[in-house]
Design an enzyme around this catalytic site. Structure first.
Site, PDB file in Angstrom:
ATOM      1  CE  LYS A  38       8.049  34.831  27.189  1.00  0.00           C
ATOM      2  NZ  LYS A  38       8.411  33.474  26.764  1.00  0.00           N
TER       3      LYS A  38
HETATM    4  N1  NAI Z   1       3.331  27.811  27.803  1.00  0.00           N
HETATM    5  C1  NAI Z   1       4.252  27.611  26.875  1.00  0.00           C
HETATM    6  O1  NAI Z   1       3.944  27.220  25.740  1.00  0.00           O
HETATM    7  C2  NAI Z   1       5.700  27.817  27.183  1.00  0.00           C
HETATM    8  C3  NAI Z   1       6.147  28.067  28.468  1.00  0.00           C
HETATM    9  N2  NAI Z   1       7.489  28.133  28.711  1.00  0.00           N
HETATM   10  C4  NAI Z   1       7.990  28.384  30.060  1.00  0.00           C
HETATM   11  O2  NAI Z   1       7.595  27.323  30.927  1.00  0.00           O
HETATM   12  C5  NAI Z   1       7.397  27.835  32.259  1.00  0.00           C
HETATM   13  C6  NAI Z   1       6.003  27.467  32.732  1.00  0.00           C
HETATM   14  O3  NAI Z   1       5.042  28.040  31.846  1.00  0.00           O
HETATM   15  P1  NAI Z   1       3.525  27.551  31.825  1.00  0.00           P
HETATM   16  O4  NAI Z   1       3.445  26.115  32.209  1.00  0.00           O
HETATM   17  O5  NAI Z   1       2.953  28.009  30.548  1.00  0.00           O
HETATM   18  O6  NAI Z   1       2.899  28.442  32.977  1.00  0.00           O
HETATM   19  P2  NAI Z   1       1.594  28.157  33.857  1.00  0.00           P
HETATM   20  O7  NAI Z   1       1.184  29.470  34.375  1.00  0.00           O
HETATM   21  O8  NAI Z   1       0.624  27.327  33.106  1.00  0.00           O
HETATM   22  O9  NAI Z   1       2.161  27.237  35.049  1.00  0.00           O
HETATM   23  C7  NAI Z   1       3.170  27.673  35.911  1.00  0.00           C
HETATM   24  C8  NAI Z   1       3.301  26.661  37.043  1.00  0.00           C
HETATM   25  O10 NAI Z   1       4.402  27.022  37.880  1.00  0.00           O
HETATM   26  C9  NAI Z   1       3.964  26.916  39.229  1.00  0.00           C
HETATM   27  N3  NAI Z   1       4.780  27.759  40.095  1.00  0.00           N
HETATM   28  C10 NAI Z   1       4.828  29.107  40.170  1.00  0.00           C
HETATM   29  N4  NAI Z   1       5.712  29.483  41.116  1.00  0.00           N
HETATM   30  C11 NAI Z   1       6.214  28.348  41.654  1.00  0.00           C
HETATM   31  C12 NAI Z   1       7.143  28.055  42.688  1.00  0.00           C
HETATM   32  N5  NAI Z   1       7.726  29.047  43.363  1.00  0.00           N
HETATM   33  N6  NAI Z   1       7.429  26.748  42.965  1.00  0.00           N
HETATM   34  C13 NAI Z   1       6.828  25.751  42.284  1.00  0.00           C
HETATM   35  N7  NAI Z   1       5.935  25.953  41.302  1.00  0.00           N
HETATM   36  C14 NAI Z   1       5.631  27.238  41.000  1.00  0.00           C
HETATM   37  C15 NAI Z   1       2.510  27.330  39.191  1.00  0.00           C
HETATM   38  O11 NAI Z   1       1.799  26.919  40.355  1.00  0.00           O
HETATM   39  C16 NAI Z   1       2.064  26.590  37.935  1.00  0.00           C
HETATM   40  O12 NAI Z   1       1.803  25.228  38.248  1.00  0.00           O
HETATM   41  C17 NAI Z   1       7.690  29.334  32.174  1.00  0.00           C
HETATM   42  O13 NAI Z   1       9.044  29.561  32.486  1.00  0.00           O
HETATM   43  C18 NAI Z   1       7.434  29.645  30.707  1.00  0.00           C
HETATM   44  O14 NAI Z   1       8.125  30.797  30.265  1.00  0.00           O
HETATM   45  C19 NAI Z   1       8.422  27.945  27.731  1.00  0.00           C
HETATM   46  C20 NAI Z   1       8.026  27.695  26.443  1.00  0.00           C
HETATM   47  C21 NAI Z   1       6.645  27.703  26.046  1.00  0.00           C
HETATM   48  O1  AKG Z   2       4.444  29.918  21.278  1.00  0.00           O
HETATM   49  C1  AKG Z   2       5.016  30.997  21.230  1.00  0.00           C
HETATM   50  O2  AKG Z   2       4.917  31.771  20.299  1.00  0.00           O
HETATM   51  C2  AKG Z   2       5.894  31.474  22.369  1.00  0.00           C
HETATM   52  C3  AKG Z   2       6.220  30.479  23.409  1.00  0.00           C
HETATM   53  C4  AKG Z   2       7.065  31.116  24.468  1.00  0.00           C
HETATM   54  O3  AKG Z   2       6.707  32.141  25.023  1.00  0.00           O
HETATM   55  C5  AKG Z   2       8.345  30.546  24.810  1.00  0.00           C
HETATM   56  O4  AKG Z   2       8.843  29.672  24.087  1.00  0.00           O
HETATM   57  O5  AKG Z   2       8.939  30.966  25.833  1.00  0.00           O
END
Ligand code: NAI
Ligand code: AKG
Length: 347
Positions: A38
Site C-alpha cells: 500500500k
Molecule cells: N478503489 C478500489 O478499488 C478499492 C477501494 N477499497 C476501499 O474502499 C473505500 C473507498 O475507496 P474508493 O471508493 O476508492 O475511494 P474514493 O475516494 O473514490 O471515495 C471515497 C468516498 O468516501 C466518502 N467519504 C469520505 N469521508 C467520509 C465520511 N466521513 N462520511 C461519509 N463518506 C465519506 C467520500 O466523499 C467519497 O464519496 C476505502 O476504504 C478503500 O480502501 C477497497 C478495495 C479496492
Molecule cells: O487493485 C489493487 O491492486 C489494490 C486495491 C486495494 O488497494 C485494496 O484492495 O484495498
C-alpha cells in the site's frame, strides 16, 4: 506485491502498514499470486488543482520508482486516487525504466487498463453480498441497503444493487447524506452528484447527517469510505442485519464484538472488497500477455473468483466453527504459511 495508493489527510505510516498487511491476507483469500502493499500521501486531494495533483504524483513516482516494478510492487487506485493518477505514475516511471504497461493497474482503458476495473470493487461487493445472502435464502431484490461513501466503490455498488432490484434507502459521502425508505433513484442521484459535486439538494430523498447513515433502518449496511467508522460509540445503534465491509477495516475490534453479540453478520473486508485487486490481477495478466479481454470475460472471471473464495471461506468457518472474519483470516494466513513452509522458511 499489490495494493492501492491513497491520497487522504489521515494517511500515515502506521495506517499504510496496516492496509498493506490487509492486502497480504486479501490476495491470499482470493488466491491470486501477490503479497500485500500500500502507499499514500497525506494531503487533501479535493483542495488541489489537477496540475498540482499531477506534480505531486510525478514527484512521488520519482521517489519510489526504484521500489516499484512489474514483478515487485504494482500500485493501483485507492481513496483519493483514480485512473488518471495511475496514468501519471505509468508515464513518470517509464521515463526511468522504459515503457512498462504492467507497472500500475486501474489505468485508463485507453492506456492499457482493463475493461471492468473501475467498477470491479463495487461489482465484487455485489457478488460477495449475493453469495452471503444466498446462505440465508435471501436475494438482493428483497433487501434494503444503506451505503456510506459514494466514490468509486460506493457509487458502483449502489448502481449495480439498484440494477438488480435492491432498494438503496440511504447514501452518504463527505458532503452529506440522503435517504428515502421507498428506495433512492440511483441513476438520478449519480446525475445529481455529477452535476453539482454534492449529494445535498437531491430532490428524490430527505437530507440527513452523514453519521446517521450507519444507524439507518436497513437490511444491509455497506461502509465504502474510511476505516474505523463502526466503533463502540455507534455499534449498538446499528440496525442492519448484515454488514458488508467494502471499505478497508471499517469495523474496529470493539464494534466487532458488540455487533457479533447482537447477531449482526459481518462479511469481512479481506473478502468483501477483494474484487478490485482481483481485476487488477487480470489487468496485470493482460498487460504481460499483450492481450485485452472483453468486459464480459473480466466480469465472468471476477464472479468465478469471488464465488470460489466464498465457498472456501464458508468451508473454513464450518471446519473451525468460527465467524466469517476469523474464517477469512484463517484462510489467508494458512495459504501464506503453506507457501512459506514450502519454500523451506520454517522456523
Ligand atoms: N478503489 C478500489 O478499488 C478499492 C477501494 N477499497 C476501499 O474502499 C473505500 C473507498 O475507496 P474508493 O471508493 O476508492 O475511494 P474514493 O475516494 O473514490 O471515495 C471515497 C468516498 O468516501 C466518502 N467519504 C469520505 N469521508 C467520509 C465520511 N466521513 N462520511 C461519509 N463518506 C465519506 C467520500 O466523499 C467519497 O464519496 C476505502 O476504504 C478503500 O480502501 C477497497 C478495495 C479496492
Ligand atoms: O487493485 C489493487 O491492486 C489494490 C486495491 C486495494 O488497494 C485494496 O484492495 O484495498
Amino acid at each position: 506485491m499489490k495494493g492501492g495508493i491513497r491520497y487522504h489527510p489521515e494517511v500515515d505510516l502506521d495506517e499504510v502498514n496496516a492496509l498493506a498487511q490487509l492486502m497480504t491476507w486479501k490476495t491470499a483469500v482470493v488466491d491470486i499470486p501477490y503479497g500485500g502493499a500500500k502507499g499514500g500521501i497525506g494531503c487533501v486531494p479535493k483542495e488541489l488543482s489537477k496540475s498540482e495533483l499531477e506534480r505531486l504524483t510525478r514527484v512521488f513516482t520519482q521517489k519510489i520508482h526504484d521500489l516499484i516494478g512489474i514483478n515487485t510492487d504494482v500500485p493501483a487506485p485507492d481513496m483519493g486516487t483514480n485512473a488518471q493518477t495511475m496514468a501519471w505514475i505509468l508515464d513518470e516511471y517509464s521515463k526511468f525504466h522504459g515503457h512498462s504497461l504492467a507497472i500500475v493497474t486501474g489505468k485508463p482503458v485507453d492506456l492499457g487498463g482493463s475493461l471492468g476495473r473501475e467498477a470491479a470493487t463495487g461489482r465484487g461487493v455485489v457478488y460477495a453480498t449475493e453469495a452471503l445472502l444466498a446462505e440465508y435464502g435471501k436475494h438482493i431484490k428483497d433487501m434494503t441497503f444503506a451505503i456510506q461513501g459514494f466514490g468509486n466503490v460506493g457509487a458502483w455498488a449502489a448502481r449495480i444493487i439498484h440494477e438488480r432490484g435492491g432498494k438503496v434507502v440511504a447514501v452518504s459521502d463527505i458532503t452529506g447524506a440522503v435517504k428515502n425508505q421507498n428506495g433512492l433513484d440511483i441513476p438520478a442521484l449519480l446525475n445529481h452528484k455529477e452535476a453539482t459535486g454534492t449529494l445535498a439538494g437531491f430532490s428524490g430523498g430527505d437530507a440527513m447527517s452523514s453519521d446517521e447513515l450507519l444507524t439507518q433502518e436497513c437490511d444491509v449496511l455497506i461502509p465504502c469510505a474510511l476505516g474505523g467508522v463502526l466503533n463502540r460509540e455507534n455499534a449498538d445503534s446499528v440496525k442492519a442485519k448484515y454488514i458488508v465491509e467494502a471499505a478497508n477495516h471499517p469495523t474496529d475490534p470493539d464494534a466487532d464484538e458488540i455487533l457479533s453479540k447482537k447477531g449482526v453478520v459481518i462479511l469481512p473486508d479481506i473478502y468483501a472488497n477483494a474484487g478490485g485487486v482481483t481485476v487488477s490481477y487480470f489487468e496485470w495478466v493482460q498487460n504481460i500477455q499483450g492481450f485485452m479481454w472483453d468486459e464480459e470475460q473480466v466480469n465472468r472471471e471476477l464472479k468465478k473468483y469471488m464465488t470460489r473464495a466464498f465457498h472456501n471461506l464458508k468451508n473454513m468457518c464450518k471446519s473451525h466453527n468460527c465467524n466469517l472474519r476469523m474464517g477469512a483470516f484463517t484462510l489467508g494466513v494458512n495459504r501464506v504459511a503453506r507457501a512459506t513452509q514450502l519454500r523451506g522458511w520454517e522456523a
